[in-house]
Scaffold this active site. Sequence first.
Site, PDB file in Angstrom:
ATOM      1  N   ASN A  10       0.874  -1.178   0.000  1.00 33.78           N
ATOM      2  CA  ASN A  10       0.000   0.000   0.000  1.00 33.78           C
ATOM      3  C   ASN A  10       0.905   1.221   0.000  1.00 33.78           C
ATOM      4  O   ASN A  10       1.526   1.537   1.011  1.00 33.78           O
ATOM      5  CB  ASN A  10      -0.886  -0.029   1.256  1.00 33.78           C
ATOM      6  CG  ASN A  10      -1.717   1.242   1.402  1.00 33.78           C
ATOM      7  OD1 ASN A  10      -1.759   2.072   0.498  1.00 33.78           O
ATOM      8  ND2 ASN A  10      -2.371   1.390   2.533  1.00 33.78           N
ATOM      9  N   LYS A  12       0.106   4.263  -0.243  1.00 29.87           N
ATOM     10  CA  LYS A  12      -0.521   5.458   0.341  1.00 29.87           C
ATOM     11  C   LYS A  12      -0.276   6.656  -0.605  1.00 29.87           C
ATOM     12  O   LYS A  12      -0.263   6.474  -1.818  1.00 29.87           O
ATOM     13  CB  LYS A  12       0.004   5.679   1.754  1.00 29.87           C
ATOM     14  CG  LYS A  12      -0.135   4.397   2.606  1.00 29.87           C
ATOM     15  CD  LYS A  12       0.130   4.562   4.051  1.00 29.87           C
ATOM     16  CE  LYS A  12      -0.075   3.232   4.767  1.00 29.87           C
ATOM     17  NZ  LYS A  12       0.123   3.299   6.198  1.00 29.87           N
ATOM     18  N   HIS A  93      -9.336   1.402   5.350  1.00 31.54           N
ATOM     19  CA  HIS A  93      -8.024   1.565   5.981  1.00 31.54           C
ATOM     20  C   HIS A  93      -8.161   2.504   7.181  1.00 31.54           C
ATOM     21  O   HIS A  93      -8.946   3.455   7.135  1.00 31.54           O
ATOM     22  CB  HIS A  93      -7.020   2.112   4.964  1.00 31.54           C
ATOM     23  CG  HIS A  93      -5.620   2.052   5.480  1.00 31.54           C
ATOM     24  ND1 HIS A  93      -5.121   2.980   6.369  1.00 31.54           N
ATOM     25  CD2 HIS A  93      -4.628   1.148   5.289  1.00 31.54           C
ATOM     26  CE1 HIS A  93      -3.870   2.647   6.679  1.00 31.54           C
ATOM     27  NE2 HIS A  93      -3.551   1.539   6.034  1.00 31.54           N
ATOM     28  N   GLU A  95      -6.451   4.862   8.179  1.00 33.03           N
ATOM     29  CA  GLU A  95      -6.216   6.276   7.867  1.00 33.03           C
ATOM     30  C   GLU A  95      -7.471   6.911   7.282  1.00 33.03           C
ATOM     31  O   GLU A  95      -7.759   8.075   7.520  1.00 33.03           O
ATOM     32  CB  GLU A  95      -5.009   6.399   6.917  1.00 33.03           C
ATOM     33  CG  GLU A  95      -3.704   6.165   7.672  1.00 33.03           C
ATOM     34  CD  GLU A  95      -2.579   5.564   6.858  1.00 33.03           C
ATOM     35  OE1 GLU A  95      -2.643   5.590   5.623  1.00 33.03           O
ATOM     36  OE2 GLU A  95      -1.632   5.042   7.488  1.00 33.03           O
ATOM     37  N   GLU A 163      -5.051  -4.854  10.763  1.00 36.01           N
ATOM     38  CA  GLU A 163      -4.017  -3.834  10.912  1.00 36.01           C
ATOM     39  C   GLU A 163      -4.232  -3.082  12.226  1.00 36.01           C
ATOM     40  O   GLU A 163      -5.023  -2.126  12.267  1.00 36.01           O
ATOM     41  CB  GLU A 163      -4.086  -2.819   9.762  1.00 36.01           C
ATOM     42  CG  GLU A 163      -3.838  -3.399   8.388  1.00 36.01           C
ATOM     43  CD  GLU A 163      -3.288  -2.347   7.431  1.00 36.01           C
ATOM     44  OE1 GLU A 163      -2.237  -2.600   6.855  1.00 36.01           O
ATOM     45  OE2 GLU A 163      -3.896  -1.277   7.275  1.00 36.01           O
ATOM     46  N   GLY A 169       3.073   2.202  10.777  1.00 32.63           N
ATOM     47  CA  GLY A 169       4.084   3.261  10.639  1.00 32.63           C
ATOM     48  C   GLY A 169       4.879   3.547  11.900  1.00 32.63           C
ATOM     49  O   GLY A 169       5.561   4.560  11.992  1.00 32.63           O
ATOM     50  N   SER A 209       3.712  -2.207  10.191  1.00 30.77           N
ATOM     51  CA  SER A 209       5.166  -2.320  10.378  1.00 30.77           C
ATOM     52  C   SER A 209       5.757  -3.659   9.935  1.00 30.77           C
ATOM     53  O   SER A 209       6.700  -4.155  10.550  1.00 30.77           O
ATOM     54  CB  SER A 209       5.551  -2.009  11.830  1.00 30.77           C
ATOM     55  OG  SER A 209       5.251  -0.661  12.125  1.00 30.77           O
TER      56      SER A 209
HETATM   57  P1  13P Z   1       3.319   0.361   7.532  1.00 31.56           P
HETATM   58  O1  13P Z   1       3.773  -0.929   6.921  1.00 31.56           O
HETATM   59  O2  13P Z   1       4.059   1.552   7.049  1.00 31.56           O
HETATM   60  O3  13P Z   1       3.257   0.252   9.032  1.00 31.56           O
HETATM   61  O4  13P Z   1       1.811   0.593   7.038  1.00 31.56           O
HETATM   62  C1  13P Z   1       0.909  -0.442   7.125  1.00 31.56           C
HETATM   63  C2  13P Z   1      -0.328  -0.073   6.420  1.00 31.56           C
HETATM   64  O5  13P Z   1      -1.032   0.838   6.800  1.00 31.56           O
HETATM   65  C3  13P Z   1      -0.662  -0.843   5.201  1.00 31.56           C
HETATM   66  O6  13P Z   1      -1.948  -0.588   4.776  1.00 31.56           O
END
Ligand code: 13P
Length: 248
Positions: A10, A12, A93, A95, A163, A169, A209
């Site tokens: 992903n 983003k 997601h 976010e 997740e 992150g 992560s």
């Molecule tokens: P990270 O791998 O950067 O922690 O992000 C995970 C994520 O949100 C994948 O959708």
Amino acid sequence: MTRRLLVAGNWKMNGLMSDGREFIDKIKKISSDVDILICPPATLIDFMVKVTKGSKLSIGGQDCHFEKSGAYTGDISASMLKDLGASHVIVGHSERRANYKEINKVVRAKATMVNIIGLVAIICLGETEAERDNGKMLTVIETQFLESLPEIATSDNTIIAYEPVWAIGTGRTPSVTEVAEAHRKIRELAEKKLGLNVAKRLRIIYGGSVNQSNARELFAIEDVDGGLVGGASLKAENFSSIIEAGTF
Ligand code: 13P
């Protein structure tokens, strides 16, 4: 029952045309049994579908609207993503849930639209740190799963991504035992909702992560069928190592 591992990136809000070309040139050379998906920003989907044609890489979207079309300035429909050649769409997601107040009902409507037009929905769910500290991890997972899953969900048109919000992150991941517990819970819920056969085939991937160092351990957990990778999917070398970690 063997479920094929899926390693999904992903990106983003990262990536320009030049990044996409360099990345794909490197990833296309990998020979691996795992399914590989990249969800770049929508602006790169058309280009990445074209340059990955004939390879085993699939390209997906990161979000879509729940309506087929209409007066929704700035939004993208699932049909538009399909039109470009996307095969999957991430919905719900954390976010999006946090920044755009997307509640479970909205996530379900989006996943339903993704399924209706014939694409695979990757439905994200997971607890915040406060919810986890208050011992609510499993109840949050249960509510999000039951309320976000479309009525028409099957193991072919749906993938669940667990997740934990606090792991995204941050470089922190739950322990193997905790990931196993969360994934087992999701599979149990799937069995109740969709029946044993569908639940056995449903892919439940882990995100938060995931990196080159922890991928092998995470992918080896029972009920973990791959990963949804953010930061570590942006560099071809890191993403390739994660794909290789899925080849047992
Ligand atoms: P990270 O791998 O950067 O922690 O992000 C995970 C994520 O949100 C994948 O959708």
